[in-house]
Design a protein around this motif. Structure first.
Motif, PDB file in Angstrom:
ATOM      1  N   THR A 470      30.807  72.987 102.982  1.00 54.72           N
ATOM      2  CA  THR A 470      30.986  74.559 103.025  1.00 54.72           C
ATOM      3  C   THR A 470      31.508  74.498 101.145  1.00 54.72           C
ATOM      4  OG1 THR A 470      32.139  74.635 104.887  1.00 54.72           O
ATOM      5  CG2 THR A 470      32.335  76.534 103.593  1.00 54.72           C
ATOM      6  N   GLU A 474      28.767  76.628  98.819  1.00 57.10           N
ATOM      7  CA  GLU A 474      29.299  78.222  98.071  1.00 57.10           C
ATOM      8  C   GLU A 474      28.705  77.756  96.249  1.00 57.10           C
ATOM      9  OE1 GLU A 474      32.953  78.463  99.705  1.00 57.10           O
ATOM     10  OE2 GLU A 474      32.434  79.254 101.510  1.00 57.10           O
ATOM     11  N   LYS A 475      29.124  76.334  96.344  1.00 54.74           N
ATOM     12  CA  LYS A 475      29.709  76.409  94.706  1.00 54.74           C
ATOM     13  C   LYS A 475      27.734  76.001  93.636  1.00 54.74           C
ATOM     14  CE  LYS A 475      33.730  77.376  94.341  1.00 54.74           C
ATOM     15  NZ  LYS A 475      33.663  78.623  94.022  1.00 54.74           N
TER      16      LYS A 475
END
Length: 555
Positions: A470, A474-475
């Motif tokens: 996750t 996201e990054k």
């Protein structure tokens, strides 16, 4: 002119000159009323020579000394040959036919030495003529030196005898010494005169010589004046036949129905065209020099042909292989892949000159003579096989860890621009030996390892991989476009000695190859941030020391 033949043959009988005899025979062949007179003159000459032959035989039989016998035998042989020639010419002229048709010629055994000597004779004569001045100068220097030494030795002998004479009282000895003195004085004078004459000739030659450049220029000027026209005619004839035949055969090839330039028949035709044009040009050259009667130029061409034939014997196997390649039935064939000098090439066309192409190396083309391909072999291209592992602008990773963008690639070198702008230049074969991995072509994968402490063993295969995945989803779009991220996988890899290890795999599109290193470092940073947020311990290498109890203490 009525009795010209009689006068000439009488002179021949007295002087024995073959040249004058030939002239008289030519006068004999005049037509009209002079024919009978010419035959009469010829008969008179025959009788005169026959009488001389008879007298020589008588003198030879009466001769007692060996020198006289040798001289008479030579003269007898000479006059006998003249008599035979006169008799032959008389029979031939009286009948008006060529008697050589009725004569059986003796067959001589073939000799390479004699044949080659006849060919080389005109050439050697020209070389001898060209070096006559230099050789004459060398001979005069040697003669001057030789007679100067003789004069010195003779002078020493004169001085020695002159010192001895005053001491002699015996009349006989005195007479002999005076004779010897005169003899040595004559030798000295003769040697001095010969040395002086040679010196004067050298001085005359030195005054008139033009130097090496002048002599060379003079020889070239003389050569062009005597044989320039013949040489020009021979070259013109050879070029005319060469290009004429090629043009004619090219026109024939164009009108051939259904002809393709890559089929076997066309290759045979091309081979015969080149062979016929070369043979025709050489033949025209020989005919031109032969018609001009220039034996020197003819000999030069024949020597060149003999040398070429001799050299050709040594390379017949290579020549046969070259012909097989030209006919496209050899080890190298058209439209196939050829590894030449460590670089893959596409064999575009084969002939006496072969064209190799590699479009990935800045559309490089390599034109080689067919003999350079002897010993190589080609193979058909495999499905989806590429001529080079990368194109200009692609990012590649080498086996030694070097990562860079290809900014220049040709048959000689490949230049890679690394992060930061520095450039690395490699020889193209060396570049291929380092197994370049193309990061741009179909995409690439960033793989990294990460571990956590055994304290989190209960969630290491369930919650931790999900947290890592996750966070990466996201990054990572902050570094590369989200559309370039094809997949992110966090897999539990192993239970290590001091950590629980994960394999992190991020698949990216090729257009993000320039972010390869940045993404690899970013993955580690993001995972460390997750550990900080989730209170996950990152282990470090530990060394455990076990102490064994002493046996006595244990007792």
């Amino acid at each position: 002119m009525k009795h010209l033949g009689l006068i000439l043959f009488a002179f021949v009988s007295l002087m024995g000159t073959p040249y004058l005899m030939a002239q008289a025979i030519e006068d004999m062949e005049t037509p009209g009323n002079n024919r009978v007179e010419a035959l009469s003159s010829l008969l008179t000459a025959m009788e005169s020579v026959r009488t001389e032959v008879s007298e020589l035989r008588t003198e030879l039989a009466a001769a007692t000394s060996e020198p006289d016998r040798e001289r008479l035998e030579e003269r007898l042989v000479e006059r006998s040959e003249q008599l035979q020639e006169l008799e032959r010419r008389f029979r031939e002229s009286s009948a008006g036919v060529d008697l050589s048709l009725f004569e059986e010629e003796e067959k001589e055994s073939f000799s390479w030495e004699q044949t080659l000597g006849k060919i080389l004779e005109p050439v050697l004569d020209e070389v001898e003529k060209a070096t006559a001045t230099s050789r004459k100068r060398s001979e005069l220097r040697a003669e001057e030196d030789r007679y100067s030494r003789r004069a010195e030795v003779a002078q020493k002998a004169v001085d020695r005898i002159g010192q001895t004479l005053p001491k002699v009282t015996d009349s006989r000895l005195l007479e002999n010494l005076e004779t010897e003195l005169k003899r040595w004085e004559e030798r000295r004078m003769l040697a001095e005169n010969r040395a002086q004459a040679a010196s004067l000739q050298l001085e005359d030659m030195d005054r008139t010589k033009e130097g090496f450049v002048g002599e060379t220029t003079g020889f070239i000027r003389s050569f062009l004046a005597e044989r320039g026209l013949n040489l020009l005619m021979g070259i013109a004839a050879a070029l005319f036949v060469f290009f004429g035949l090629r043009l004619l055969l090219a026109l024939i090839q164009k009108v051939r129905i259904g002809d393709r330039p890559d089929n076997f028949g066309s290759r045979i035709f091309l081979l015969l065209t080149n062979l016929l044009s070369i043979v025709g040009a050489v033949t025209a050259l020989l005919i031109a020099f032969s018609a001009a009667g220039d034996l020197f130029l003819l000999g030069i061409v024949l020597i060149f042909l003999i040398g070429a034939a001799w050299a050709g014997i040594q390379v017949i196997p290579q020549f046969i292989e070259s012909l097989k390649i030209v006919l496209n039935i050899g080890m190298v064939r058209e439209k196939q892949r050829l590894l030449f000098d460590g670089i893959p090439w596409h064999v575009e066309s084969i002939g006496f000159s072969c064209l190799l192409v590699n479009n990935e190396l800045d559309a490089a083309k390599l034109i080689l003579p067919v003999r350079r391909l002897v010993g190589f072999h080609s193979r058909p291209w495999c499905a989806d096989e590429k001529a080079f592992p990368c194109c200009r602008g692609d990012w590649v990773e080498l086996s030694d860890g070097t990562i860079g963008q290809s900014v220049s690639q040709n048959p000689g070198t490949v230049t890679l621009r690394e992060w930061g702008g520095s450039e690395v230049t490699l020889q193209t074969p060396d570049f291929l030996e380092k197994s370049p991995r193309n990061l741009t072509l179909e995409g690439f994968q960033v793989v990294t390892q990460f571990g956590i402490d055994y304290a989190h063993q209960e969630i290491c295969t369930t919650e931790v991989p999900a947290w890592f995945t996750t966070a990466l989803e996201e990054k990572l779009p902050e570094i590369v476009d989200a559309g370039d991220i094809r997949s992110i996988r966090v897999l539990f890899a192993s239970a290590g000695a001091s950590s629980l290890d994960y394999a992190v795999q991020v698949d990216l599109a090729g257009c993000s190859a320039d972010k390869y290193r940045e993404v690899k470092y970013a993955v580690q940073r993001i995972l460390v941030d997750v550990c900080n947020t989730r209170d996950l311990v990152i282990p470090f290498q530990q060394l455990t020391v076990h102490h064994a109890r002493d046996d006595k203490q244990a007792g």
